[in-house]
Write an enzyme that holds these catalytic residues in place. Sequence first.
Site, PDB file in Angstrom:
ATOM      1  N   ASP A 101      -1.278   1.574  -3.514  1.00 52.01           N
ATOM      2  CA  ASP A 101      -2.007   0.425  -4.521  1.00 52.01           C
ATOM      3  C   ASP A 101      -3.428   0.901  -5.065  1.00 52.01           C
ATOM      4  O   ASP A 101      -4.222   0.163  -5.335  1.00 52.01           O
ATOM      5  CB  ASP A 101      -2.288  -0.695  -3.631  1.00 52.01           C
ATOM      6  CG  ASP A 101      -2.917  -0.455  -2.633  1.00 52.01           C
ATOM      7  OD1 ASP A 101      -2.945   0.626  -1.733  1.00 52.01           O
ATOM      8  OD2 ASP A 101      -3.613  -1.547  -1.669  1.00 52.01           O
ATOM      9  N   ASP A 129      -2.872   6.573  -3.313  1.00 53.63           N
ATOM     10  CA  ASP A 129      -1.820   5.846  -2.363  1.00 53.63           C
ATOM     11  C   ASP A 129      -1.117   4.739  -3.328  1.00 53.63           C
ATOM     12  O   ASP A 129      -1.675   4.511  -4.410  1.00 53.63           O
ATOM     13  CB  ASP A 129      -2.310   5.224  -0.966  1.00 53.63           C
ATOM     14  CG  ASP A 129      -3.123   3.897  -1.160  1.00 53.63           C
ATOM     15  OD1 ASP A 129      -3.929   3.918  -2.044  1.00 53.63           O
ATOM     16  OD2 ASP A 129      -3.016   3.102  -0.084  1.00 53.63           O
ATOM     17  N   SER A 137       0.794  -1.238   0.011  1.00 52.28           N
ATOM     18  CA  SER A 137      -0.148   0.105   0.084  1.00 52.28           C
ATOM     19  C   SER A 137       0.938   1.216  -0.063  1.00 52.28           C
ATOM     20  O   SER A 137       1.383   1.620  -0.878  1.00 52.28           O
ATOM     21  CB  SER A 137      -1.125  -0.082   1.206  1.00 52.28           C
ATOM     22  OG  SER A 137      -1.981   0.999   1.238  1.00 52.28           O
ATOM     23  N   ASP A 148      -6.293   2.037  -3.585  1.00 51.63           N
ATOM     24  CA  ASP A 148      -7.349   1.823  -2.874  1.00 51.63           C
ATOM     25  C   ASP A 148      -8.009   3.080  -2.359  1.00 51.63           C
ATOM     26  O   ASP A 148      -9.139   3.362  -1.986  1.00 51.63           O
ATOM     27  CB  ASP A 148      -7.460   0.521  -1.937  1.00 51.63           C
ATOM     28  CG  ASP A 148      -6.510   0.707  -0.883  1.00 51.63           C
ATOM     29  OD1 ASP A 148      -5.669   1.550  -0.939  1.00 51.63           O
ATOM     30  OD2 ASP A 148      -6.569  -0.441   0.005  1.00 51.63           O
TER      31      ASP A 148
END
Length: 460
Positions: free
Chosen positions: A245, A243, A100, A247
Amino acid sequence: MTKLFGTNGIRGVVNEDMNCELALGIGKAWGTYLKKTVIRPKVAIGTDARLSNHMLKNAISAGLLSTGCDVIDVGLVPTPALQYAVKEKDFDSGVVITASHNPPQFNGIKGVASDGTEFSKDVEEDIEKIYFEKNYLLAEWKGVGKLSTWDDAVDFYIDGILSNVDVDLRKERQYHIVLDCGNGAGCVATPILLEKLGCKITELYCELDGTFPGHNSEPVPENLGDLIQKVTEVGADLGAAQDGDADRAIFIDENGTYIWGDKTLALAAKYITKEKKGGTTITPVTTSSCFDDVVTENDAEVIHTMVGSPFVARTMIEKNAVFGGEENGGLIFPEMQYCRDSAMAIAKIMEIMARENKALSELIKEIPIYEVHKTKMPCPNDKKEMAMKELAEQTKDDRDVIKVDETDGVKLYVENGWVLMRPSGTEPIFRIYSESKSKDRSEELALKYKRLAEEIINSQ
Ligand code: MG
């Protein structure tokens, strides 16, 4: 309690605690777990942009294949794109190789259930148990799994979003947006989506690079200086940052003001409950009351869950909620899927702007302002449970306390505010959050109940 899986899967520094041996073992344990209920499980695997993505993907895939799972490699994708594929297609599980927003030397493994939601704690515990006991059920030689690839996950995801937002409305408006993907997984999907929505796009750090040369990938104000500057420099209608990744999404208004995640969350909740004329919304106990205020104004209901997006998502399914999410920019739109989805959030926020015909700053001005006070105090791990019990017990008859909520920690609703005392899952501390419309009042609340917590901890 799980040892490897934290709040967001397994994370660690590459080739130190996050290494091939761990990934291989987790792959075998995961496959063993799946094989208990499915004869020939199909597992989708995807990664973010980190340099170690192939190393870990191949190790975990080998483990899965050895137990007789078929592995479908969907390549480099935003986490919500993989979750969407698992939910919509015939997959029994999904693996995302991502850390992440963590620094580039980190990587991680995140589990997705067949409905596209993040693994529940129970599933993670089962997989860990198999891993630590090395109780792997390996396939015989002719039963090992097959590896294949599927290249359409990103297009499939973009089409999913386009079918869930009002495309014509956005095309009319042609918003100018500065998009900062932070060199993360959002680069492969968000610019294409925005183009299809008819936006004028100014790209910032929209080239994939697992070293994150643009800035650290947590979308906090100190990392978004370039984005903030760019929005005013080019006169854009808004800025958006994802961010690592992709999400979570954070927004900048047309004046270059950073909008905290609680405001965007409340904004989406406000207009979704208005459009639906009510409904149930879900958010953790830590979320600002600005969310509750705007939702109840529309005769809709708020249910507070434990902290963590899997709890929010699962409660949303259970309660057939119209919206949910977290204050960190993780917005969940059930019409698309039950997980945090930043590209969907960007599309939806612009839809609200277009529908209301208002600038982002104007919409944010309508959200009530609360003052938050955060502090912490030491508490030995073995005293946490007792301290929580005592806190709830001793405050129950407190004249100032209107309601005690023990969903996650102890949350006390008082006149003009609330205070939440929550033990940290990892450190020997209690975190204390308080909120009120007045700064002094929220500080006073935090200090009052911090003193009580200290007395309880020290008296035992
Ligand atoms: Mg993330």
